[in-house]
Design an enzyme around this catalytic site. Structure first.
Site, mmCIF file in Angstrom:
data_model
loop_
_atom_site.group_PDB
_atom_site.id
_atom_site.type_symbol
_atom_site.label_atom_id
_atom_site.label_comp_id
_atom_site.label_asym_id
_atom_site.label_seq_id
_atom_site.Cartn_x
_atom_site.Cartn_y
_atom_site.Cartn_z
ATOM 1 N N LYS A 144 0.767 -1.253 -0.030
ATOM 2 C CA LYS A 144 0.047 -0.082 -0.158
ATOM 3 C C LYS A 144 0.936 1.423 0.057
ATOM 4 C CE LYS A 144 -4.173 -1.756 2.455
ATOM 5 N NZ LYS A 144 -5.039 -1.462 1.424
ATOM 6 N N ARG A 171 -10.529 -11.157 2.290
ATOM 7 C CA ARG A 171 -11.349 -12.191 1.733
ATOM 8 C C ARG A 171 -10.733 -13.682 1.892
ATOM 9 N NH1 ARG A 171 -12.013 -8.952 -3.833
ATOM 10 N NH2 ARG A 171 -11.438 -7.479 -2.332
HETATM 11 N N1 BES Z 1 -7.824 -3.390 4.519
HETATM 12 C C1 BES Z 1 -8.137 -3.065 3.233
HETATM 13 C C2 BES Z 1 -9.453 -2.473 3.142
HETATM 14 C C3 BES Z 1 -9.742 -1.012 3.373
HETATM 15 C C4 BES Z 1 -9.696 0.167 3.027
HETATM 16 C C5 BES Z 1 -10.047 -0.975 5.034
HETATM 17 C C6 BES Z 1 -9.574 1.381 3.581
HETATM 18 C C7 BES Z 1 -10.256 0.369 5.599
HETATM 19 C C8 BES Z 1 -9.941 1.423 5.028
HETATM 20 C C9 BES Z 1 -8.443 -4.555 2.349
HETATM 21 O O1 BES Z 1 -7.452 -5.595 2.534
HETATM 22 C C10 BES Z 1 -7.807 -3.926 1.141
HETATM 23 O O2 BES Z 1 -6.606 -3.776 0.906
HETATM 24 N N2 BES Z 1 -8.818 -4.038 -0.057
HETATM 25 C C11 BES Z 1 -8.360 -3.677 -1.364
HETATM 26 C C12 BES Z 1 -8.882 -4.732 -2.179
HETATM 27 C C13 BES Z 1 -8.343 -4.489 -3.548
HETATM 28 C C14 BES Z 1 -6.999 -4.890 -3.785
HETATM 29 C C15 BES Z 1 -9.158 -5.508 -4.489
HETATM 30 C C16 BES Z 1 -9.159 -2.071 -1.529
HETATM 31 O O3 BES Z 1 -10.091 -1.985 -1.186
HETATM 32 O O4 BES Z 1 -8.497 -1.383 -2.121
HETATM 33 ZN ZN ZN Z 2 -5.525 -5.645 2.015
#
Ligand code: BES
Ligand code: ZN
Ligand code: ZN
Length: 478
Positions: free
Chosen positions: A258, A332
């Site tokens: 990230k 997931r």
């Molecule tokens: N933990 C994150 C989602 C999240 C985003 C939680 C903002 C709290 C605040 C999750 O694991 C993630 O990274 N999701 C990705 C999925 C994508 C790679 C398909 C996302 O939402 O960008």
């Molecule tokens: Zn994630």
């Protein structure tokens, strides 16, 4: 900080807090004061969160007015928020004792419940690492006609509610170097020692033995081993409700790292798990007649020499193979194994809570969380209860066609869809594959678990969203 609510036989005039509906403000006089004459300007009109302190005499006497807004709009949510607002104000003003009458809530005991719970909610402070902690006590003397016995019962229950929600907030607020899969599960084991809650913790070896390969995969970049936390509280002959909570104690994204502005909030990625343990704590403290199992897969998602790589394929606990195309879609993966594992308890419904997607936040903002289910009754129940108490949900589309985007060329499923749209929905569809044969509810709480800045009724940081929603869900037997 320690707030206590005390039963008062009568209300003192000095140090008195008066709760006032906007409707009453419009009346000529209240308690002998002609408010319209005193407040000629905008400073107090009885609107929600209107606040006014009147100094009395030359000693430390005062009189406080708090606005409740329109009488017909007042509900559990507002009662809770006003309770917390009161506590935060008392702390800010450094007052140590107040008297208050809550008789205006007498038409509905639920309002008292929420008001008291809110008072305890306001007690929470995120000062674990501050060296200049102020330890003050605040007493709130409450006069009400519910009777002392009922009052004490109400107090016990609402204190437990406040404590459990604040427990959840503590887990979410604590940084990831304090809360990792091992410390998380150890703390929970200690907390439930000697209670009615049975705690099982699977370590890496046991996770491997049970074929929980997606949990193992996600954690493999981290020095800290994964855990699977299993909680059982059985106080009813019904089949259990399974609560599955996402427990990523830190989500760096893994090799799909990230960027700055996204990564620093990711200590909150175990909020789903925190809600599950706190709800079960509350249900057991209050000896509620329910049967519930909590399943919390705990991992750290880090890039490391053993980390999973985009393109890797794993055989999940359910037997379905999954192609991992993005290591940041890790929630997931661990939930898939958690949900699949929960089936061995033959639950009547599987409910999961997860900070799953940024897409849910884009869709709904930070007020309501996203609800996915095909169960009409459960959808209505969560929707209605959420609105009543102020932990609100919004039903999202859940058509099977959305799931088609998750077909992999080389495995049964891939963990991201090819499209950049509807990400919260495809994530929910992914999970549904692992709940097959059981009623399923998914709550994507990514937008609601923390506040980026303080509100009238809450400090910045973890909200504890989900504990009161689930508690009220269980309390309402159908
Ligand atoms: N933990 C994150 C989602 C999240 C985003 C939680 C903002 C709290 C605040 C999750 O694991 C993630 O990274 N999701 C990705 C999925 C994508 C790679 C398909 C996302 O939402 O960008
Ligand atoms: Zn994630
Ligand atoms: Zn995550």
């Amino acid at each position: 900080m320690a707030i206590s609510i005390k039963y008062a036989k009568k209300v003192e005039k000095i140090g008195n807090v008066k709760l006032l509906f906007a409707d009453d403000f419009k009346k000529e006089k209240i308690d002998g004061f002609n408010l319209k004459k005193i407040f000629k300007g905008e400073e107090f009109k009885g609107k929600l969160f209107d606040f006014f302190l009147i100094k009395i005499g030359d000693r430390n006497g005062y009189f406080i007015l708090i606005g409740l807004g329109e009488r017909d709009k007042f509900n559990g949510e507002r009662a809770f928020k006003i309770g917390s607002f009161l506590t935060l104000k008392l702390k800010e003003l450094e007052l140590s004792s107040v008297n208050i009458s809550t008789e205006i809530f007498d038409r509905d005991e639920n309002l008292l419940y929420e008001f008291f719970s809110g008072i305890f909610y306001g007690d929470y402070e995120n000062n674990f690492f501050k060296s200049d902690k102020k330890d003050r006590n605040i007493s709130i003397y409450i006069n009400n006609s519910v009777g002392e016995k009922r009052f004490r019962k109400l107090l016990d229950i609402t204190k437990s509610i406040g404590n459990s929600v604040n427990l959840c907030r503590e887990y979410v607020d604590l940084p990831a170097n304090y809360i990792n899969p091992i410390t998380f599960s150890d703390r929970v084991r200690k907390m439930f020692k000697g209670s009615d809650v049975k705690v099982d913790i699977l370590n890496l070896k046991e996770i491997e033995k049970n074929g929980l390969n997606l949990i193992k995969a996600v954690s493999s970049g981290s020095f800290n081993e994964p855990r699977l936390l299993i909680l059982e509280y059985k106080n009813s002959k019904k089949s259990p409700v399974a609560l599955v909570g996402k427990g990523v104690t830190f989500d760096s994204g893994g090799l799909n790292l990230k960027p700055t502005n996204y990564i620093e909030d990711m200590k909150t990625d175990m909020a789903g798990g925190a809600v599950v343990i706190s709800t079960i704590k509350l249900l057991s403290d209050l000896k509620e007649k329910v049967n519930v199992v909590g399943i919390i897969p705990l991992v750290e998602n880090l890039p490391g020499k053993n980390a999973i790589k985009p393109g890797d394929v794993f055989i999940s606990h359910s037997g379905k193979s999954v192609e991992v195309l993005n290591t940041d879609a890790e929630g997931r993966l661990i939930l898939a194994d958690g949900i699949s594992y929960s089936k061995k308890f033959e639950p009547s419904v599987i409910i999961d809570l997860a900070t799953l997607t940024g897409s849910a936040v884009v869709a709904l903002g930070t007020l309501r969380c996203a609800l996915f289910t095909k169960e009409e009754k459960l959808r209505e129940k969560f929707w209605r209860i959420g609105d009543k108490i102020g932990e609100k949900v919004w039903p999202m589309p859940f058509d099977d066609e959305y799931g088609e985007e998750l077909k992999s060329d080389i495995a049964d499923l891939k963990n991201i869809s090819g499209s950049k749209y509807g990400g919260a929905i495809t994530a929910a569809k992914f999970l549904e594959n692992f709940a097959e044969g059981f009623p399923f509810v998914h709550l994507d709480i990514a937008g609601v678990v923390d506040l980026k800045s303080k509100k009238n009724y809450a400090i910045k940081g973890a909200t504890g969203f989900g504990v009161r929603l689930l508690y009220n869900f269980f309390r309402e037997v159908d």
